[in-house]
Design an enzyme around this catalytic site. Structure first.
Site, PDB file in Angstrom:
ATOM      1  N   CYS A  47     -11.228   2.824  -0.345  1.00 51.54           N
ATOM      2  CA  CYS A  47      -9.843   3.188  -0.041  1.00 51.54           C
ATOM      3  C   CYS A  47      -9.487   2.400   1.208  1.00 51.54           C
ATOM      4  CB  CYS A  47      -9.732   4.681   0.226  1.00 51.54           C
ATOM      5  SG  CYS A  47      -8.108   5.167   0.862  1.00 51.54           S
ATOM      6  N   THR A  48      -8.349   1.730   1.165  1.00 47.41           N
ATOM      7  CA  THR A  48      -8.023   0.823   2.278  1.00 47.41           C
ATOM      8  C   THR A  48      -7.704   1.563   3.579  1.00 47.41           C
ATOM      9  OG1 THR A  48      -5.742   0.684   1.481  1.00 47.41           O
ATOM     10  CG2 THR A  48      -7.274  -1.028   0.752  1.00 47.41           C
ATOM     11  N   HIS A  49      -7.556   2.879   3.499  1.00 46.38           N
ATOM     12  CA  HIS A  49      -7.360   3.658   4.730  1.00 46.38           C
ATOM     13  C   HIS A  49      -8.690   3.862   5.497  1.00 46.38           C
ATOM     14  CE1 HIS A  49      -3.488   4.753   2.985  1.00 46.38           C
ATOM     15  NE2 HIS A  49      -3.176   5.436   4.073  1.00 46.38           N
ATOM     16  N   GLU A  94      -2.906   9.418   7.514  1.00 53.30           N
ATOM     17  CA  GLU A  94      -1.447   9.209   7.498  1.00 53.30           C
ATOM     18  C   GLU A  94      -0.753  10.069   8.556  1.00 53.30           C
ATOM     19  OE1 GLU A  94       0.966   7.337   5.439  1.00 53.30           O
ATOM     20  OE2 GLU A  94      -0.815   6.118   5.128  1.00 53.30           O
ATOM     21  N   TYR A 128      -0.849   8.620  -2.405  1.00 58.07           N
ATOM     22  CA  TYR A 128      -0.824   8.474  -3.853  1.00 58.07           C
ATOM     23  C   TYR A 128      -2.061   9.114  -4.505  1.00 58.07           C
ATOM     24  CZ  TYR A 128       2.780   4.716  -3.891  1.00 58.07           C
ATOM     25  OH  TYR A 128       3.938   3.979  -3.785  1.00 58.07           O
ATOM     26  N   CYS A 176      -4.302  -1.454  -2.147  1.00 56.38           N
ATOM     27  CA  CYS A 176      -4.466  -0.014  -2.337  1.00 56.38           C
ATOM     28  C   CYS A 176      -5.329   0.180  -3.578  1.00 56.38           C
ATOM     29  CB  CYS A 176      -3.087   0.618  -2.557  1.00 56.38           C
ATOM     30  SG  CYS A 176      -3.127   2.362  -2.975  1.00 56.38           S
ATOM     31  N   ASN A 177      -6.424   0.879  -3.411  1.00 59.28           N
ATOM     32  CA  ASN A 177      -7.333   1.081  -4.549  1.00 59.28           C
ATOM     33  C   ASN A 177      -6.707   1.956  -5.616  1.00 59.28           C
ATOM     34  OD1 ASN A 177     -10.318   0.083  -3.810  1.00 59.28           O
ATOM     35  ND2 ASN A 177      -9.191   0.665  -1.977  1.00 59.28           N
ATOM     36  N   THR A 178      -5.979   2.981  -5.173  1.00 61.92           N
ATOM     37  CA  THR A 178      -5.386   3.911  -6.131  1.00 61.92           C
ATOM     38  C   THR A 178      -4.383   3.172  -7.024  1.00 61.92           C
ATOM     39  OG1 THR A 178      -5.611   5.553  -4.392  1.00 61.92           O
ATOM     40  CG2 THR A 178      -4.321   6.189  -6.314  1.00 61.92           C
ATOM     41  N   ASP A 198       0.862  -1.196   0.000  1.00 61.72           N
ATOM     42  CA  ASP A 198       0.000   0.000   0.000  1.00 61.72           C
ATOM     43  C   ASP A 198       0.890   1.236   0.000  1.00 61.72           C
ATOM     44  OD1 ASP A 198      -2.451   1.530   0.221  1.00 61.72           O
ATOM     45  OD2 ASP A 198      -1.920   1.919   2.301  1.00 61.72           O
ATOM     46  N   SER A 199       0.292   2.368  -0.335  1.00 60.90           N
ATOM     47  CA  SER A 199       1.040   3.619  -0.289  1.00 60.90           C
ATOM     48  C   SER A 199       1.478   3.946   1.145  1.00 60.90           C
ATOM     49  CB  SER A 199       0.167   4.764  -0.823  1.00 60.90           C
ATOM     50  OG  SER A 199      -0.992   4.881  -0.021  1.00 60.90           O
TER      51      SER A 199
END
Ligand code: DGL
Length: 295
Positions: A199-201, A165, A49, A80-82, A17-18
């Site tokens: 979004c995985t966040h 983040e 990202y 990560c979806n992005t 992931d980012s």
């Protein structure tokens, strides 16, 4: 000797992931498939990202995949979806056949969309995601393949990942932006009965999202869906499954300072995390257990 052979022929399952978001996927995967070894890579130094160009996300993601392959991973999950939206297809269709035909890279968008028909009652879906994921329209294309009648409303939420983040997931600021984005989404389509957390966040702010949407609206979290889909994939692909190392463990890599990564990751995973810092730019110097050509 056996151990040495195992190390050469097998590798951990890579999860990328980012930043911290992929930990929400990793946690669910490890709960569903606890016996394997995992290698998590968070590109925290270059996160988020979500607002970056297609080219840059593709470049960063490919570097990460190469790095994980160089560590022996036969299978990498883009948690990560992005990255899934902007890089997965090119990696699967152009990079792998040419440079790593026996390895696999999977994303998170397809397994999420496949669960929609069983979740929504009226076919009105809301998507909360990064600007990059929304601009790619990957969810729109995938839902159209599954059910062209499905009505998807996409909402870019540019500030949520930066807030998470930076350790602000539970702050008033995050709550304010969650209220704004969910209001805009439900105003755009008041019939929405399912909101997809694309979004995985976002599982880290589910409580705030829940506070701002009506009880009857379902929130769809990706972790359990991706974990189930991976279990199914490994069942259907024994040639990949048998190359996945079994050690019931996980190592963590970050491109940022472990002193910053470890406390956050420990909080997110609920287990003590001790990460190592890596430099993806100098990936080629770290190659081991692999014959992938770098270029
Ligand atoms: N977790 C990533 C996703 O699922 C966040 C992307 C970002 O870094 O902005 O899209």
């Amino acid at each position: 000797m056996k151990q040495e052979n195992d190390r050469i022929n097998h590798g951990p399952i890579g999860v990328f992931d980012s930043g911290y978001g992929g930990l929400t996927i990793l946690r669910r995967i490890r709960r569903r498939l606890p016996d394997y070894s995992y290698l998590y890579l968070g590109d925290n130094a270059r996160a988020p990202y979500g607002s970056r160009s297609f080219e840059l996300v593709h470049h960063f993601t490919r570097q990460a995949v190469e790095y994980l392959f160089a560590q022996g991973c036969r299978l990498v999950i883009l948690a990560c979806n992005t990255a899934s939206a902007k890089a997965l297809r090119t990696i699967q269709q152009e990079y792998l056949p040419r440079y790593a035909p026996e390895r696999r890279v999977l994303g998170v968008i397809r397994p999420t969309v496949e669960s929609l028909p069983a979740t929504t009652r009226n076919g009105h879906i809301g998507l909360m995601a990064t600007p990059g994921t929304v601009a790619s329209h990957s969810y729109r294309m995938e839902t159209a393949k599954i059910d062209p009648e499905m009505h998807l409303t996409e909402m870019a939420c540019p500030l949520l990942v930066p807030l998470i983040e930076n350790g602000e997931a539970e702050s008033e600021g995050a709550d304010w932006f969650v209220a704004k984005y969910t209001r805009q989404l439900l105003e755009a389509d008041p019939e929405i009965d399912t909101i997809l957390l694309g979004c995985t966040h976002y599982p880290l702010i589910t409580d705030a999202i829940r506070r701002h949407v009506p009880e009857k609206v379902k929130l769809l979290e990706q972790g359990p869906l991706v974990a189930e889909s991976l279990a199914d994939y490994l069942r259907r692909h024994p040639e990949i499954e048998e190359r996945c190392l079994r050690g019931a463990d996980c190592r963590y890599l970050t491109t940022e300072d472990p002193g910053k990564f470890d406390p956050m990751a420990t909080a997110f995973t609920g287990t003590e995390v001790r990460s190592h810092r890596i430099d993806m730019e100098n990936c080629a110097s770290k190659v081991e257990n692999t014959n992938i050509k770098h270029h």
